[in-house]
Scaffold this motif. Structure first.
Motif, mmCIF file in Angstrom:
data_model
loop_
_atom_site.group_PDB
_atom_site.id
_atom_site.type_symbol
_atom_site.label_atom_id
_atom_site.label_comp_id
_atom_site.label_asym_id
_atom_site.label_seq_id
_atom_site.Cartn_x
_atom_site.Cartn_y
_atom_site.Cartn_z
ATOM 1 N N VAL A 189 0.836 -1.203 0.000
ATOM 2 C CA VAL A 189 0.000 0.000 0.000
ATOM 3 C C VAL A 189 0.871 1.254 0.000
ATOM 4 N N ILE A 190 0.448 2.231 -0.765
ATOM 5 C CA ILE A 190 1.049 3.564 -0.747
ATOM 6 C C ILE A 190 0.023 4.519 -0.166
ATOM 7 N N VAL A 191 0.423 5.300 0.831
ATOM 8 C CA VAL A 191 -0.452 6.342 1.372
ATOM 9 C C VAL A 191 -0.014 7.657 0.765
ATOM 10 N N ASN A 192 -0.923 8.282 0.050
ATOM 11 C CA ASN A 192 -0.633 9.509 -0.693
ATOM 12 C C ASN A 192 -1.218 10.723 0.037
ATOM 13 N N ARG A 193 -0.659 11.893 -0.256
ATOM 14 C CA ARG A 193 -1.136 13.172 0.295
ATOM 15 C C ARG A 193 -1.132 13.164 1.829
ATOM 16 N N VAL A 194 -0.032 12.721 2.374
ATOM 17 C CA VAL A 194 0.116 12.579 3.821
ATOM 18 C C VAL A 194 0.466 13.921 4.467
ATOM 19 N N THR A 195 -0.235 14.227 5.559
ATOM 20 C CA THR A 195 0.092 15.417 6.354
ATOM 21 C C THR A 195 0.553 15.043 7.760
ATOM 22 N N ASP A 196 0.241 13.805 8.183
ATOM 23 C CA ASP A 196 0.627 13.337 9.516
ATOM 24 C C ASP A 196 1.367 12.013 9.368
ATOM 25 N N GLU A 197 2.656 12.124 9.076
ATOM 26 C CA GLU A 197 3.475 10.937 8.796
ATOM 27 C C GLU A 197 3.485 9.939 9.948
ATOM 28 N N GLU A 198 3.631 10.423 11.166
ATOM 29 C CA GLU A 198 3.746 9.537 12.326
ATOM 30 C C GLU A 198 2.489 8.692 12.517
ATOM 31 N N THR A 199 1.326 9.333 12.413
ATOM 32 C CA THR A 199 0.066 8.603 12.576
ATOM 33 C C THR A 199 -0.128 7.600 11.451
ATOM 34 N N VAL A 200 0.153 8.007 10.232
ATOM 35 C CA VAL A 200 -0.028 7.139 9.069
ATOM 36 C C VAL A 200 0.810 5.871 9.204
ATOM 37 N N ARG A 201 2.024 6.017 9.688
ATOM 38 C CA ARG A 201 2.912 4.858 9.822
ATOM 39 C C ARG A 201 2.501 3.951 10.983
ATOM 40 N N SER A 202 1.717 4.473 11.904
ATOM 41 C CA SER A 202 1.299 3.665 13.057
ATOM 42 C C SER A 202 0.029 2.863 12.794
ATOM 43 N N LEU A 203 -0.650 3.146 11.690
ATOM 44 C CA LEU A 203 -1.919 2.480 11.391
ATOM 45 C C LEU A 203 -1.708 1.088 10.818
ATOM 46 N N ASP A 204 -2.733 0.257 10.951
ATOM 47 C CA ASP A 204 -2.703 -1.084 10.380
ATOM 48 C C ASP A 204 -3.383 -1.057 9.011
#
Length: 257
Positions: A189-204
């Motif tokens: 999966v690629i997460v695009n248009r990220v503004t909160d890197e830390e939260t995005v990386r912590s998600l399942d």
């Protein structure tokens, strides 16, 4: 014969998957100058052509509909004749660019059931793909349409989302469908248009590997506004670096560092 590497981008509408798919085409052409690369636009909006700077004159569905019209007018032909006609016309519809070829599936015809003709065209696309080392598909939201209208197997499935829960839920649904219908070898999966890197990386992400996070890219926004090709983007653009990282993690390209 070496098997084709078939990379499909899928996700919720509006998450930027078309730009990522186009960027993947660019990166493949830069890494494999001696390989045959095919870009397939399987989205009815035909957005991949714009992102790549390709002028589309004929789509697969244009060919399908013209054959259907011939059949409806009483010009029925043997199955092999229909297949050969479709095959030749698809080759004619393919646009050759510097380093890759492009073809668009187009907008499907909803009325009527032409299962045999649809099956012929699906076979033609599968045969066509065998002539290429790398195939990049920009698909609609969901994997069924790609599976039904283009080919039955992809090797690398790239799910694209933004950081919204809805986007992640759509990716989860696509994975569920793909697990049943597509014999993919690798998924991420690629997460695009990220503004909160830390939260995005912590998600399942339903156990799927996070390939890359890409922040809002001012370069891409400007190029989209001007209708310019992703081939013109600076190499240090967030989208270029992000897609490159994703392809490296999937083993499609080597690490340049």
């Amino acid at each position: 014969m070496q098997k084709s590497t078939i990379i499909t981008f899928a996700g919720k509408g509006g998450v930027g998957k078309t730009s990522l798919a186009a960027t993947a085409v660019r990166i493949l052409t830069e890494n494999f100058k001696d390989k045959r690369i095919l870009a397939i636009d399987a989205d009815p909006a035909v957005g991949l052509s714009t992102a790549l700077g390709v002028d589309v004159k004929t789509t697969i569905d244009d060919i399908r509909k013209s054959i259907i019209e011939n059949v409806e007018d009483g010009n029925s032909k043997a199955a092999i004749e229909l297949l050969n006609e479709a095959r030749f016309r698809i080759f004619d519809a393919m646009v050759e660019k510097d380093g890759y070829a492009f073809i668009a599936v187009g907008r499907p015809e909803s009325a009527g059931c032409y299962c045999k003709i649809n099956a012929y065209l699906k076979d033609v696309i599968s045969i066509l793909s065998e002539d290429f080392d790398y195939v990049v598909i920009d698909g609609e939201a969901g994997i069924e349409q790609i599976n039904r209208r283009v080919m039955e197997k992809v090797t690398h499935l790239v799910l694209v989302t933004d950081q919204s829960k809805k986007g992640r839920d759509v990716c989860k649904t696509i994975k569920g469908v793909a697990d049943d219908l597509v014999m993919y070898e690798k998924i991420g999966v690629i997460v695009n248009r990220v503004t909160d890197e830390e939260t995005v990386r912590s998600l399942d992400y339903d156990g799927v590997e996070l390939l890359a996070t890409i922040g809002d890219d001012a370069n891409l926004a400007e190029f989209d506004l001007k209708g310019e090709s992703v081939f013109e983007l600076p190499k240090e653009s967030k989208v270029v670096k992000g897609v490159e990282t994703a392809l490296q993690k999937m083993g499609v390209i080597g690490d340049r560092t």
